[in-house]
Design an enzyme around this catalytic site. Structure first.
Site, PDB file in Angstrom:
ATOM      1  N   GLY A 293     -25.048 -27.675  65.821  1.00  0.00           N
ATOM      2  CA  GLY A 293     -25.665 -26.530  66.488  1.00  0.00           C
ATOM      3  C   GLY A 293     -24.954 -26.202  67.780  1.00  0.00           C
ATOM      4  N   THR A 294     -24.455 -27.228  68.459  1.00  0.00           N
ATOM      5  CA  THR A 294     -23.744 -27.001  69.714  1.00  0.00           C
ATOM      6  C   THR A 294     -22.435 -26.262  69.477  1.00  0.00           C
ATOM      7  OG1 THR A 294     -24.705 -29.003  70.648  1.00  0.00           O
ATOM      8  CG2 THR A 294     -22.748 -28.127  71.733  1.00  0.00           C
TER       9      THR A 294
ATOM     10  N   ASN B  14     -28.581 -27.461  72.284  1.00  0.00           N
ATOM     11  CA  ASN B  14     -28.205 -28.705  72.949  1.00  0.00           C
ATOM     12  C   ASN B  14     -28.945 -28.812  74.277  1.00  0.00           C
ATOM     13  OD1 ASN B  14     -26.577 -30.680  74.571  1.00  0.00           O
ATOM     14  ND2 ASN B  14     -25.352 -30.696  72.710  1.00  0.00           N
TER      15      ASN B  14
ATOM     16  N   THR C 205     -31.838 -29.203  65.189  1.00  0.00           N
ATOM     17  CA  THR C 205     -30.725 -28.336  64.799  1.00  0.00           C
ATOM     18  C   THR C 205     -30.687 -28.190  63.279  1.00  0.00           C
ATOM     19  OG1 THR C 205     -29.166 -30.199  64.723  1.00  0.00           O
ATOM     20  CG2 THR C 205     -29.384 -29.028  66.814  1.00  0.00           C
TER      21      THR C 205
ATOM     22  N   LYS D 180     -25.346 -37.839  60.883  1.00  0.00           N
ATOM     23  CA  LYS D 180     -25.685 -36.431  61.124  1.00  0.00           C
ATOM     24  C   LYS D 180     -25.503 -35.632  59.845  1.00  0.00           C
ATOM     25  CE  LYS D 180     -24.859 -32.574  64.320  1.00  0.00           C
ATOM     26  NZ  LYS D 180     -26.297 -32.415  64.649  1.00  0.00           N
TER      27      LYS D 180
ATOM     28  N   HIS E 125     -19.435 -36.181  65.538  1.00  0.00           N
ATOM     29  CA  HIS E 125     -20.743 -36.830  65.611  1.00  0.00           C
ATOM     30  C   HIS E 125     -20.773 -38.073  64.722  1.00  0.00           C
ATOM     31  CE1 HIS E 125     -21.984 -32.957  67.383  1.00  0.00           C
ATOM     32  NE2 HIS E 125     -22.956 -33.655  67.938  1.00  0.00           N
TER      33      HIS E 125
ATOM     34  N   GLY F 131     -38.442 -40.786  65.020  1.00  0.00           N
ATOM     35  CA  GLY F 131     -36.991 -40.626  64.997  1.00  0.00           C
ATOM     36  C   GLY F 131     -36.357 -41.172  66.268  1.00  0.00           C
TER      37      GLY F 131
ATOM     38  N   CYS G 223     -41.846 -38.101  65.835  1.00  0.00           N
ATOM     39  CA  CYS G 223     -42.077 -39.144  66.853  1.00  0.00           C
ATOM     40  C   CYS G 223     -41.423 -40.485  66.546  1.00  0.00           C
ATOM     41  CB  CYS G 223     -43.575 -39.322  67.083  1.00  0.00           C
ATOM     42  SG  CYS G 223     -44.516 -39.859  65.629  1.00  0.00           S
TER      43      CYS G 223
END
Length: 251
Positions: free
Chosen positions: A152-153, A111, A87, A146, A142, A11, A9
């Site tokens: 993940g995408t 995503n 992810t 990250k 990104h 983040g 919460c």
């Protein structure tokens, strides 16, 4: 009224999700879970799921893969659907998610963007048309905070394309250690990390004398938050099972 628990919460993503929910009349955040205790919120917050007193209608998770087991235990114990947008999961953790979906409804995607999921469909269609005559490379960019790579995408895109070839393609993540020509059986994936790039994904189909590039650029985190909130509304009241963005778009 749909009552939401935010996992992760404090983040950046969940803060954005909370802002989106605050503008809705049929949804509210009733609690949150986050190991960080340096921040405050307008709803009760806890450091782990074992402390949570409220029973939400759905969980929205933008946290860390290390929280998965506790999240799924809480969700199954209380029969609460979960939108899992984190992810970086291992293959074993993805199997854990699939096992839990036999007991509760789980919305799981790499995503939450509508545009990215359109890109997935376009990439898959291009692979069907172009076949083995084109080499396939995926580049993802990104921000410098990250942790996981490839994104993940990027994996979702590769999996979609690879399904056209009956999953016979091999993923090549790092060519600099090799001194050999590219194999036709490869799908290359490359990661760029820098600055505040929200997310960029290119799927390149390189043939003889021509290159086709399919691209998506995310310009803010708000689009992922909006997608997660829509997924939560979609998931509430659903029977146990695995759900994803493609299923929601087909509704």
């Amino acid at each position: 009224m749909i009552n939401v628990l935010l996992s992760g919460c404090f983040g950046k993503m969940c803060v954005t999700v909370a802002g989106v929910i605050a503008g809705k009349e049929d949804m509210q955040v009733i609690s949150g879970v986050d190991m960080c205790r340096d921040m405050t919120a307008s709803f009760p917050t806890y450091t782990n799921f074992s402390e949570v007193l409220e029973t939400p209608d759905v969980i929205i998770d933008f946290s860390d893969p290390s929280n998965l087991t506790d999240l799924l235990a809480f969700a199954q114990k209380n029969n609460v659907p979960a939108v899992i947008a984190t992810t970086g999961y291992t293959a074993e953790q993805i199997e854990e998610i699939k096992a839990a979906s036999k007991n509760i409804p789980i919305f799981f995607t790499f995503n939450m963007s509508l545009g990215v999921n359109v890109l997935v469909l376009l990439a898959k269609s291009a692979a069907k048309i172009l076949g083995d005559d084109f080499d396939i490379e995926i580049i993802e960019k990104h921000h410098n905070q990250k942790i996981d790579a490839p994104s993940g995408t990027a994996i979702m895109l590769a999996n979609a394309v690879n399904s056209v070839f009956e999953d016979k393609k091999e993923y090549e993540y790092d060519r600099h250690i090799k001194r050999e020509k590219r194999k036709k059986s490869e799908i290359g994936m490359h990661s760029v990390r820098g600055g505040t790039i929200v997310g960029e994904h290119d799927v390149i189909f390189a043939g003889n004398d021509e290159v086709i590039t399919l691209s998506h650029t995310a310009q803010s985190k708000a689009l992922f938050a909006t997608g997660a909130v829509k997924a939560a509304a979609f998931l509430a009241g659903k029977p146990a099972g695995m759900y994803d963005m493609q299923m929601m778009l087909d509704m």
